[in-house]
Design an enzyme around this catalytic site. Structure first.
Site, PDB file in Angstrom:
ATOM      1  N   GLY A 108      25.973  16.538 136.651  1.00 56.77           N
ATOM      2  CA  GLY A 108      27.109  16.086 137.462  1.00 56.77           C
ATOM      3  C   GLY A 108      27.049  14.586 137.700  1.00 56.77           C
ATOM      4  N   ASP A 127      22.115  22.917 134.657  1.00 55.62           N
ATOM      5  CA  ASP A 127      23.532  22.848 135.042  1.00 55.62           C
ATOM      6  C   ASP A 127      24.294  23.971 134.340  1.00 55.62           C
ATOM      7  OD1 ASP A 127      25.069  20.050 136.242  1.00 55.62           O
ATOM      8  OD2 ASP A 127      26.320  21.696 135.526  1.00 55.62           O
ATOM      9  N   PHE A 175      30.043  23.546 135.379  1.00 52.41           N
ATOM     10  CA  PHE A 175      31.318  23.875 136.033  1.00 52.41           C
ATOM     11  C   PHE A 175      32.103  22.590 136.305  1.00 52.41           C
ATOM     12  CE2 PHE A 175      33.582  24.773 140.184  1.00 52.41           C
ATOM     13  CZ  PHE A 175      34.706  25.284 139.556  1.00 52.41           C
ATOM     14  N   THR A 176      31.486  21.630 136.973  1.00 50.29           N
ATOM     15  CA  THR A 176      32.169  20.342 137.177  1.00 50.29           C
ATOM     16  C   THR A 176      31.433  19.205 136.488  1.00 50.29           C
ATOM     17  OG1 THR A 176      30.982  20.122 139.272  1.00 50.29           O
ATOM     18  CG2 THR A 176      33.241  20.923 139.384  1.00 50.29           C
ATOM     19  N   LEU A 212      21.028  19.930 143.689  1.00 52.18           N
ATOM     20  CA  LEU A 212      22.353  19.300 143.784  1.00 52.18           C
ATOM     21  C   LEU A 212      23.461  20.226 143.287  1.00 52.18           C
ATOM     22  CD1 LEU A 212      20.459  16.758 143.954  1.00 52.18           C
ATOM     23  CD2 LEU A 212      22.194  15.533 142.673  1.00 52.18           C
ATOM     24  N   ASN A 222      17.420  30.975 145.629  1.00 54.17           N
ATOM     25  CA  ASN A 222      16.678  30.978 144.353  1.00 54.17           C
ATOM     26  C   ASN A 222      15.769  29.756 144.221  1.00 54.17           C
ATOM     27  OD1 ASN A 222      17.628  33.438 143.394  1.00 54.17           O
ATOM     28  ND2 ASN A 222      19.505  32.508 142.588  1.00 54.17           N
ATOM     29  N   TYR A 237      32.749  25.455 151.368  1.00 51.06           N
ATOM     30  CA  TYR A 237      31.825  24.340 151.093  1.00 51.06           C
ATOM     31  C   TYR A 237      31.006  24.021 152.350  1.00 51.06           C
ATOM     32  CZ  TYR A 237      30.389  19.632 149.539  1.00 51.06           C
ATOM     33  OH  TYR A 237      29.677  18.500 149.173  1.00 51.06           O
ATOM     34  N   ARG A 280      38.950  13.412 143.844  1.00 59.40           N
ATOM     35  CA  ARG A 280      38.402  12.658 144.971  1.00 59.40           C
ATOM     36  C   ARG A 280      39.149  11.333 145.100  1.00 59.40           C
ATOM     37  NH1 ARG A 280      31.968  14.005 144.799  1.00 59.40           N
ATOM     38  NH2 ARG A 280      32.275  14.405 142.598  1.00 59.40           N
TER      39      ARG A 280
HETATM   40  P1  NAD Z   1      29.525  17.092 140.771  1.00 57.23           P
HETATM   41  O1  NAD Z   1      30.559  18.140 140.867  1.00 57.23           O
HETATM   42  O2  NAD Z   1      29.750  15.970 139.812  1.00 57.23           O
HETATM   43  O3  NAD Z   1      28.096  17.720 140.461  1.00 57.23           O
HETATM   44  C1  NAD Z   1      27.718  19.028 140.787  1.00 57.23           C
HETATM   45  C2  NAD Z   1      27.002  19.621 139.586  1.00 57.23           C
HETATM   46  O4  NAD Z   1      26.590  20.946 139.900  1.00 57.23           O
HETATM   47  C3  NAD Z   1      27.921  19.728 138.357  1.00 57.23           C
HETATM   48  O5  NAD Z   1      27.254  19.230 137.227  1.00 57.23           O
HETATM   49  C4  NAD Z   1      28.184  21.223 138.237  1.00 57.23           C
HETATM   50  O6  NAD Z   1      28.468  21.646 136.917  1.00 57.23           O
HETATM   51  C5  NAD Z   1      26.894  21.797 138.792  1.00 57.23           C
HETATM   52  N1  NAD Z   1      27.047  23.171 139.308  1.00 57.23           N
HETATM   53  C6  NAD Z   1      28.033  23.659 140.103  1.00 57.23           C
HETATM   54  N2  NAD Z   1      27.831  24.963 140.353  1.00 57.23           N
HETATM   55  C7  NAD Z   1      26.689  25.306 139.691  1.00 57.23           C
HETATM   56  C8  NAD Z   1      25.959  26.514 139.537  1.00 57.23           C
HETATM   57  N3  NAD Z   1      26.370  27.650 140.131  1.00 57.23           N
HETATM   58  N4  NAD Z   1      24.832  26.503 138.789  1.00 57.23           N
HETATM   59  C9  NAD Z   1      24.423  25.369 138.169  1.00 57.23           C
HETATM   60  N5  NAD Z   1      25.069  24.188 138.269  1.00 57.23           N
HETATM   61  C10 NAD Z   1      26.185  24.166 139.019  1.00 57.23           C
HETATM   62  O7  NAD Z   1      29.328  16.501 142.256  1.00 57.23           O
HETATM   63  P2  NAD Z   1      28.395  15.339 142.800  1.00 57.23           P
HETATM   64  O8  NAD Z   1      29.269  14.366 143.499  1.00 57.23           O
HETATM   65  O9  NAD Z   1      27.474  14.855 141.750  1.00 57.23           O
HETATM   66  O10 NAD Z   1      27.588  16.116 143.929  1.00 57.23           O
HETATM   67  C11 NAD Z   1      26.248  16.545 143.728  1.00 57.23           C
HETATM   68  C12 NAD Z   1      25.721  17.178 145.003  1.00 57.23           C
HETATM   69  O11 NAD Z   1      25.761  16.242 146.078  1.00 57.23           O
HETATM   70  C13 NAD Z   1      26.532  18.406 145.465  1.00 57.23           C
HETATM   71  O12 NAD Z   1      25.650  19.365 145.949  1.00 57.23           O
HETATM   72  C14 NAD Z   1      27.385  17.852 146.564  1.00 57.23           C
HETATM   73  O13 NAD Z   1      27.711  18.845 147.510  1.00 57.23           O
HETATM   74  C15 NAD Z   1      26.489  16.781 147.161  1.00 57.23           C
HETATM   75  N6  NAD Z   1      27.297  15.743 147.832  1.00 57.23           N
HETATM   76  C16 NAD Z   1      28.005  14.827 147.108  1.00 57.23           C
HETATM   77  C17 NAD Z   1      28.783  13.884 147.772  1.00 57.23           C
HETATM   78  C18 NAD Z   1      29.577  12.836 147.040  1.00 57.23           C
HETATM   79  O14 NAD Z   1      30.303  12.084 147.688  1.00 57.23           O
HETATM   80  N7  NAD Z   1      29.470  12.678 145.743  1.00 57.23           N
HETATM   81  C19 NAD Z   1      28.847  13.895 149.182  1.00 57.23           C
HETATM   82  C20 NAD Z   1      28.139  14.885 149.866  1.00 57.23           C
HETATM   83  C21 NAD Z   1      27.346  15.785 149.180  1.00 57.23           C
HETATM   84  N1  UDP Z   2      42.947  11.533 149.697  1.00 52.33           N
HETATM   85  C1  UDP Z   2      44.177  10.904 149.541  1.00 52.33           C
HETATM   86  N2  UDP Z   2      44.705  10.855 148.285  1.00 52.33           N
HETATM   87  C2  UDP Z   2      44.091  11.388 147.190  1.00 52.33           C
HETATM   88  C3  UDP Z   2      42.839  12.029 147.370  1.00 52.33           C
HETATM   89  C4  UDP Z   2      42.301  12.095 148.647  1.00 52.33           C
HETATM   90  O1  UDP Z   2      44.767  10.378 150.492  1.00 52.33           O
HETATM   91  O2  UDP Z   2      44.656  11.288 146.085  1.00 52.33           O
HETATM   92  C5  UDP Z   2      42.351  11.563 151.059  1.00 52.33           C
HETATM   93  C6  UDP Z   2      41.919  12.941 151.531  1.00 52.33           C
HETATM   94  O3  UDP Z   2      43.013  13.610 152.159  1.00 52.33           O
HETATM   95  C7  UDP Z   2      40.814  12.591 152.512  1.00 52.33           C
HETATM   96  C8  UDP Z   2      40.186  11.334 151.913  1.00 52.33           C
HETATM   97  O4  UDP Z   2      41.167  10.794 151.018  1.00 52.33           O
HETATM   98  O5  UDP Z   2      41.365  12.253 153.767  1.00 52.33           O
HETATM   99  C9  UDP Z   2      38.889  11.595 151.137  1.00 52.33           C
HETATM  100  O6  UDP Z   2      39.134  12.649 150.228  1.00 52.33           O
HETATM  101  P1  UDP Z   2      38.054  13.171 149.174  1.00 52.33           P
HETATM  102  O7  UDP Z   2      38.645  14.386 148.549  1.00 52.33           O
HETATM  103  O8  UDP Z   2      37.632  12.067 148.296  1.00 52.33           O
HETATM  104  O9  UDP Z   2      36.765  13.540 150.051  1.00 52.33           O
HETATM  105  P2  UDP Z   2      36.525  14.315 151.436  1.00 52.33           P
HETATM  106  O10 UDP Z   2      37.836  14.692 152.066  1.00 52.33           O
HETATM  107  O11 UDP Z   2      35.717  15.492 151.059  1.00 52.33           O
HETATM  108  O12 UDP Z   2      35.802  13.310 152.237  1.00 52.33           O
END
Ligand code: NAD
Ligand code: UDP
Length: 313
Positions: free
Chosen positions: A12, A33, A36-37, A73, A99, A145, A186
């Protein structure tokens, strides 16, 4: 000494940077991984590295490997992706935690959970310190979530209390940077892609809701510092950039930094969208000696350059 490290969700956005940093520091990395995303493309440049292994696996099913450390993650992070199959999202957080904690217990590995600022929900305390218990709607659209991540934290602390598992919890606030998926919905990726195409910038609600944006390199540095603390440090610890901006300010900054002709278009606010979010990072400063290095403009410029190049805009 070379450590063997498992990174779930390693293909990810954040996971791919983490794998890269851990390899550069001389470790042996197993990246797990289910794509999925995430995408293979995020880690394809690591495939020839002699200490990198890529495993297709779903964390809701048990997995066994001898490792010293686990970074957990795996979980979709963007609202459109985690709401696509909310039952699966919750299973990923809860069964994935069970797990991975079971594995950590069995092989005596340290384990770090990528938790989230979403555990604070739509916060009534501002900025958010770790002591705040949060304000989450348990039956709302974001609950799969938020509550999944909250339950995962509960599992982590109980594996620690009951079984002595060496846990670390970080609560990550909105993080952005190159390699975000252009369609994951996002706010930073949406606005940059729209601005580069001179399309309308879609602001949900009145744009006065706030977020605090952390550049990916800073975040990864904080995660690794947390993993390397003493066993008695379990967290949770907030990781994020305390600079707080309204979504309207973010839109204007992105339009100006990308020299765009985009106009702003207001759209309905999704349910339970938090009104404000800003990390209190006193603990990260004191315990990890960490604070973010990049300001929003530096980070946005790097991210804009990435999307320009990869999407050829
Ligand atoms: P992302 O979606 O890019 O990465 C998540 C990864 O997890 C992906 O590669 C996806 O394929 C994999 N995945 C999902 N479900 C799975 C499963 N059942 N088994 C194996 N792999 C699986 O998102 P990210 O931004 O890289 O976030 C990574 C982690 O950090 C997440 O746990 C997320 O909740 C946490 N996080 C991220 C942010 C952010 O702003 N980026 C903020 C808060 C928390
Ligand atoms: N948002 C927005 N336009 C977009 C995407 C998101 O105004 O095209 C807003 C969303 O409603 C939220 C903030 O931006 O208030 C951050 O959204 P994001 O999905 O990035 O993360 P999260 O809400 O989980 O912090």
């Amino acid at each position: 000494m070379r450590k063997r490290i498992l990174v779930t969700g390693g293909a990810g956005f954040l996971g791919s940077y983490l794998c890269e940093r851990l390899l550069n520091e001389g470790n042996d990395v197993v990246c797990l991984d289910n794509y999925f995303t995430g995408q293979k493309q995020n880690v394809v440049h690591l495939l020839n590295h002699p200490y990198f292994e890529l495993v297709r696996h779903d964390v809701t099913m048990p997995y066994f490997v001898e490792v010293d450390e686990i970074y957990n993650l795996a979980c979709p992070a963007s609202p459109i992706h985690y709401q696509y199959n909310p039952i699966k999202t919750m299973k990923t957080s809860v069964m994935g935690a069970i797990n991975m904690l079971g594995l950590a217990k069995r092989v005596k590995a340290r384990i770090l959970q990528a938790s989230t600022s979403e555990v604070y929900g739509d916060p009534e305390v501002h900025p958010q310190p770790e002591e705040y218990w949060g304000h989450v709607n348990p039956i709302g659209e974001r609950a799969c979530y938020d509550e999944g991540k909250r339950a995962a934290e509960t599992l982590f602390v109980n594996y620690h209390r009951q079984n002595g598992v060496k846990i670390k919890i970080v609560r990550i606030f909105n993080t952005y940077g190159p390699r975000m998926h252009p369609n994951d919905g996002r706010v930073v990726s949406n606005f940059i892609v729209q601005a580069l195409q001179n399309k309308d910038i879609t602001i949900y609600g009145n744009g006065l809701q706030t977020r605090s944006f952390c550049y990916v390199d800073d975040l990864i540095d904080g995660m690794i510092r947390m993993m390397n603390t003493d066993d008695k440090i379990t967290g949770p610890i907030n990781l994020g950039n305390p600079g707080e901006f309204t979504i309207l300010e973010l839109a204007r900054k992105i339009i100006s930094l990308s020299d765009s002709k985009s106009q702003i278009k207001y759209m309905p606010l999704p349910a339970d969208d938090p009104m404000q979010r800003q990390p209190d990072i006193s603990k990260a400063k004191a315990i990890l000696n960490w604070e973010p290095d990049h300001n929003l403009e530096d980070g946005l410029l790097k991210t804009i350059a990435y999307f320009k190049e990869t999407l050829q805009l």
